[in-house]
Scaffold this motif. Sequence first.
Motif, PDB file in Angstrom:
ATOM      1  N   ASN A 183      -1.536   4.197   4.842  1.00  0.00           N
ATOM      2  CA  ASN A 183      -2.682   3.444   4.328  1.00  0.00           C
ATOM      3  C   ASN A 183      -2.210   2.056   3.916  1.00  0.00           C
ATOM      4  O   ASN A 183      -1.389   1.912   3.016  1.00  0.00           O
ATOM      5  CB  ASN A 183      -3.284   4.182   3.116  1.00  0.00           C
ATOM      6  N   SER A 235      -8.573   1.709  -3.716  1.00  0.00           N
ATOM      7  CA  SER A 235      -7.674   1.000  -2.827  1.00  0.00           C
ATOM      8  C   SER A 235      -8.143   1.055  -1.383  1.00  0.00           C
ATOM      9  O   SER A 235      -8.003   0.093  -0.648  1.00  0.00           O
ATOM     10  CB  SER A 235      -6.263   1.590  -2.940  1.00  0.00           C
ATOM     11  N   ARG A 250       1.274   4.648   0.958  1.00  0.00           N
ATOM     12  CA  ARG A 250       0.177   3.724   0.713  1.00  0.00           C
ATOM     13  C   ARG A 250       0.747   2.393   0.240  1.00  0.00           C
ATOM     14  O   ARG A 250       1.697   2.359  -0.542  1.00  0.00           O
ATOM     15  CB  ARG A 250      -0.787   4.273  -0.349  1.00  0.00           C
ATOM     16  N   ASP A 279       4.688   5.609  -4.839  1.00  0.00           N
ATOM     17  CA  ASP A 279       4.494   4.645  -3.759  1.00  0.00           C
ATOM     18  C   ASP A 279       4.612   3.211  -4.278  1.00  0.00           C
ATOM     19  O   ASP A 279       5.195   2.344  -3.614  1.00  0.00           O
ATOM     20  CB  ASP A 279       3.117   4.844  -3.112  1.00  0.00           C
ATOM     21  N   THR A 281      -0.506  -1.796  -0.778  1.00  0.00           N
ATOM     22  CA  THR A 281      -1.518  -2.845  -0.954  1.00  0.00           C
ATOM     23  C   THR A 281      -0.806  -4.176  -1.129  1.00  0.00           C
ATOM     24  O   THR A 281      -0.013  -4.340  -2.051  1.00  0.00           O
ATOM     25  CB  THR A 281      -2.398  -2.572  -2.186  1.00  0.00           C
TER      26      THR A 281
END
Length: 813
Positions: free
Chosen positions: A706, A420, A680, A640, A682
């Motif tokens: 992140n 990731s 985190r 997460d 994405t």
Amino acid sequence: MDFNSGGGGGANDLHNNQFYQCEENKPLLGEMSEGNNNSKPSAGLGKRTLLHCSSGMRYKLLHEGDIQVCVVKHPRTFLSKILTSKFLRRWEPHHLALTDSSLSSATPTGYMETSLSYSSIEDLQLLSWDNAPKYCVQLSFPGGTVLLQAANSYLRDQWFHSLQWKKKIYKYRKVLNNPSRWDVVLKEIRALVDMALSSPLQDESIHQAPLHIISTLLAENSNLSTQDHENIIVAIAPLLENNHPPPDLCEFFCKHCRERPRSMVVIEVFTPVVQRILKHNMDFGKCPRLRLFTQEYILALNELNAGMEVVKKFVHSMHGPTGQCPHPRVLPNLVAVCLAAIYSCYEEFINSRDNSPSLKEIRNGCQQQNERKPPMPLRLLRPEPLTPPPATVLPISGTPSPPQPPPPAPSNPTPSIPISFPTPSLPLSPPPSVVNSSEILVELERNNNSANSRQKGGPSGGDSEPNLIDCLLVSPALSTLSIQLPAQADRVLGCFALILKMLSDYDDWRPALASLLQPIPFPKEALAHAKFTKELKYVIQRFAEDPRQEVHSCLLSVRSGKDGWFQLYSPGGVACDDDGELFASMVHILMGSCYKTKKFLLSLAENKLGPCMLLALRGNQTMVEILCLMLEYNIIENKDTQLQIISTLESTQVGLRMYEQLCDRQRELKELQRKGGPTRLTLPSKSTDADLARLLSSGSFGNLENLSLAFTNVTSACAEQLIKLPSLKQLNLWSTQFGDSGLRLLSEHLACLQVLNLCETPVTDAGLLALSSMKSLCSLNMNSTKLTSDTYEDLKAKLPNLKDVDVRYTEAW
């Protein structure tokens, strides 16, 4: 014995009254009248036809058989005396073979020591009178007679008609192989066709032999006029009604379709021939020229003024007016023709990549590029092996890791591991090695299948066969593909794509069509061509709308490890051009059938979680239901990721309502949310600035450290949302449209940022110089940007903690 008894009159009576008249001794050329195009047979032939065929008796064509033979050499004027003599009847048993040119015996002794050529036979007659031998056929040749005696009248007639056919075909073959006047040749062709149609023999070769003779004639006389071509086609049309044309004749028909597509011959003569081919052909692999002829015929129909409408009427005529097509071979034959035609459109591209690496080599990294012939038609971004980081990998939609540098000379390459985001302790990676291309830009998708399996302790799948999407995912940096088909190929593609659409409109054909297309039988170049995938989208939509499980289940892969239409038309797939609308409808129909299982949800979570969240973020009710089920069935284990799904659900009214209903059933989800936001995150591929803003406004992200926006459609405008993340330390902007203005805004507010990936972004020195105020930066990727040497030196001087820097493919490299 007195050979003169009976007198000469008896012999004359024998020939004139007791023998059947035979037309075999009549010349072939010049016999028919000029004005008679139907080539009516002579009176003698008509009498024989009435005598032998009026009963409807049919015979199998003989090629060999056992029969009694007697040869008598005599002057023809004494024939009656010899035949009635009891002292000269010596018969020999022989196994005779009727070859193409002669009558020969398997034991060449006695009477049949030498073969009897058909050209030497002057007359062929049946014998039937009181004192003659029973069931005999007489063959007269210069200086003698051959008598063939069969066991019964049926065998006698079978031998008679077979010999008559062999002799006639032999003469036609000789005459038509050396044509002189084409007007006379045309009459002979008509006479040959009439002879085949009126023959009492029932055998496939009876109609095929004349067609082969005519195809040879056309092949050896290619300079005929167009009118002669059409006249010959019309003449042989009756033979084609119940027979497939031979290969050479198919080539002639194809040429006529290409050169004269508007000729009435195409409609009137070729239409029933093509209809018979589609209804009765069993395997185009054994007769590929039939498939080519069918393809050229359809293209000829498409050249008419109302081309598309004519093609539609033709397909409808093949299906029939009822709801159920009565011909089971029509659909697979039509699909085979369409696939071959579409393949031919991309044949130039396919031939140019014949020496390209295999799919598995692409996945594993082709290490023997020097052994291949340059240039390669595909530009392949090939990630090389890297050591997986100790950090936990999230099962979120695949966030590609930066490309890694190739090792010196690995002997056993292993597949790349998608991560990731790299940790600060890992060096930033260089860009992928590039194979030059002039046609297509193809990039490997770093999906998170191997990441999830590695997270669960399973194998990475390095030895598995790569799927199609892995080798075709188009780089987000490209707006369009560079496949440009010639004008003719473009018309062919449009015509046969339309036929596939029409086939999908018939309810009874749709299950078989879905099954035939399930393995994705198209070349990679076609799937990388936006026009083709857009045309085919209608077919896939029809599959997705069909309520029958046997139809919509074909959207999935044909077997494990392979991609199906479900993957190709999902967001991130090479064929997706609608932001996931078709993908949502496919998921909706699959979830409504027996696929509403934990296994199906798990496959979505592993492969398509990003697209599901993106569509749910945009208010798609089906995707909202999918995310709620994933939470309810505990499909997602990473905390997460669960928090990200919850934030996505709360960003829309329908999602919030369904999530509250879920929480009423599972109170522990509320407890999970109270513990704080994820660390985190994405964002799914294809996400926009609005999607990011909607997601970040739906919950608390104060703990986010992140964030990966790699391969999304975000721009510098999203910087206003990013500066609201005070704990952000790692930011991945790889291959986005994030520019200088956004970079300047980040440098003013995110002083704690440690890792920044700007690989393949449009940033320039104007924005990169602003990074000098971010003193915490320790890892910076400026690969493939417009960085100059002066700016690079300035950044190194002003950023004391900067340890890992990637400046490859820039001026500073």
